[in-house]
Design a protein around this motif. Structure first.
Motif, PDB file in Angstrom:
ATOM      1  N   MET A   1       0.840  -1.179   0.000  1.00 33.74           N
ATOM      2  CA  MET A   1       0.000   0.000   0.000  1.00 33.74           C
ATOM      3  C   MET A   1       0.880   1.236   0.000  1.00 33.74           C
ATOM      4  O   MET A   1       1.996   1.204   0.493  1.00 33.74           O
ATOM      5  N   GLU A   2       0.330   2.313  -0.547  1.00 35.82           N
ATOM      6  CA  GLU A   2       1.090   3.546  -0.673  1.00 35.82           C
ATOM      7  C   GLU A   2       0.163   4.747  -0.463  1.00 35.82           C
ATOM      8  O   GLU A   2      -1.026   4.678  -0.754  1.00 35.82           O
ATOM      9  N   ILE A   3       0.718   5.830   0.041  1.00 34.53           N
ATOM     10  CA  ILE A   3      -0.023   7.073   0.216  1.00 34.53           C
ATOM     11  C   ILE A   3       0.155   7.916  -1.036  1.00 34.53           C
ATOM     12  O   ILE A   3       1.270   8.096  -1.523  1.00 34.53           O
ATOM     13  N   MET A   4      -0.975   8.437  -1.559  1.00 28.17           N
ATOM     14  CA  MET A   4      -0.956   9.272  -2.756  1.00 28.17           C
ATOM     15  C   MET A   4      -1.967  10.396  -2.604  1.00 28.17           C
ATOM     16  O   MET A   4      -2.848  10.333  -1.744  1.00 28.17           O
ATOM     17  N   GLN A   5      -1.856  11.401  -3.484  1.00 29.37           N
ATOM     18  CA  GLN A   5      -2.810  12.501  -3.495  1.00 29.37           C
ATOM     19  C   GLN A   5      -3.553  12.515  -4.824  1.00 29.37           C
ATOM     20  O   GLN A   5      -2.941  12.374  -5.889  1.00 29.37           O
ATOM     21  N   VAL A   6      -4.866  12.709  -4.745  1.00 28.42           N
ATOM     22  CA  VAL A   6      -5.697  12.797  -5.948  1.00 28.42           C
ATOM     23  C   VAL A   6      -5.475  14.150  -6.593  1.00 28.42           C
ATOM     24  O   VAL A   6      -5.630  15.189  -5.955  1.00 28.42           O
ATOM     25  N   GLN A   7      -5.109  14.157  -7.877  1.00 23.90           N
ATOM     26  CA  GLN A   7      -4.851  15.387  -8.615  1.00 23.90           C
ATOM     27  C   GLN A   7      -6.096  15.879  -9.345  1.00 23.90           C
ATOM     28  O   GLN A   7      -6.399  17.065  -9.327  1.00 23.90           O
ATOM     29  N   GLU A   8      -6.778  14.963 -10.037  1.00 22.52           N
ATOM     30  CA  GLU A   8      -7.968  15.334 -10.799  1.00 22.52           C
ATOM     31  C   GLU A   8      -8.671  14.085 -11.302  1.00 22.52           C
ATOM     32  O   GLU A   8      -8.148  12.979 -11.207  1.00 22.52           O
ATOM     33  N   ASP A   9      -9.889  14.285 -11.819  1.00 22.20           N
ATOM     34  CA  ASP A   9     -10.632  13.192 -12.442  1.00 22.20           C
ATOM     35  C   ASP A   9     -10.015  12.865 -13.791  1.00 22.20           C
ATOM     36  O   ASP A   9      -9.436  13.730 -14.442  1.00 22.20           O
ATOM     37  N   LEU A  10     -10.185  11.630 -14.214  1.00 25.60           N
ATOM     38  CA  LEU A  10      -9.768  11.202 -15.542  1.00 25.60           C
ATOM     39  C   LEU A  10     -11.012  10.661 -16.234  1.00 25.60           C
ATOM     40  O   LEU A  10     -11.648   9.740 -15.734  1.00 25.60           O
ATOM     41  N   VAL A  11     -11.382  11.256 -17.351  1.00 23.94           N
ATOM     42  CA  VAL A  11     -12.599  10.870 -18.057  1.00 23.94           C
ATOM     43  C   VAL A  11     -12.229  10.071 -19.294  1.00 23.94           C
ATOM     44  O   VAL A  11     -11.429  10.525 -20.113  1.00 23.94           O
ATOM     45  N   CYS A  12     -12.824   8.894 -19.419  1.00 26.97           N
ATOM     46  CA  CYS A  12     -12.626   8.037 -20.590  1.00 26.97           C
ATOM     47  C   CYS A  12     -13.975   7.844 -21.272  1.00 26.97           C
ATOM     48  O   CYS A  12     -14.972   7.566 -20.610  1.00 26.97           O
ATOM     49  N   THR A  13     -14.009   7.987 -22.577  1.00 24.56           N
ATOM     50  CA  THR A  13     -15.262   7.794 -23.293  1.00 24.56           C
ATOM     51  C   THR A  13     -15.577   6.318 -23.488  1.00 24.56           C
ATOM     52  O   THR A  13     -16.723   5.948 -23.652  1.00 24.56           O
ATOM     53  N   ARG A  14     -14.558   5.488 -23.443  1.00 25.60           N
ATOM     54  CA  ARG A  14     -14.752   4.044 -23.562  1.00 25.60           C
ATOM     55  C   ARG A  14     -13.824   3.335 -22.589  1.00 25.60           C
ATOM     56  O   ARG A  14     -12.722   3.792 -22.325  1.00 25.60           O
TER      57      ARG A  14
END
Length: 80
Positions: A1-14
């Motif tokens: 396990m690792e600690i990370m920070q959420v930067q932004e959403d990632l949107v995929c069309t498929r």
């Protein structure tokens, strides 16, 4: 396990069928590396989280068959 920070959403069309309905997030680890993680818990931008990687990442998903090697498994509420 690792600690990370959420930067932004990632949107995929498929995406593959087993990732339908699962949000993806752009993550940054403590070394500054940028990664993509599946998010079954629904975390917001800027939050610090705990992630699981490798085969453990699939166990954290609603469906084990999900194609992922990095999954957010918890939101950090307090960290000193």
């Amino acid at each position: 396990m690792e600690i990370m920070q959420v930067q932004e959403d990632l949107v995929c069309t498929r995406s593959v069928k087993n990732l339908e309905g699962i949000s993806l997030r752009v993550m940054k680890d403590l070394k500054g590396n940028v990664l993509c993680a599946s998010d079954p818990v629904g975390v917001g931008t800027g939050k610090w989280v705990v992630t699981a990687s490798g085969s453990a990442a699939r166990w954290a998903m609603p469906k084990y068959e999900s194609v992922t090697d990095l999954t957010i498994v918890g939101i950090i509420d307090n960290w000193e």
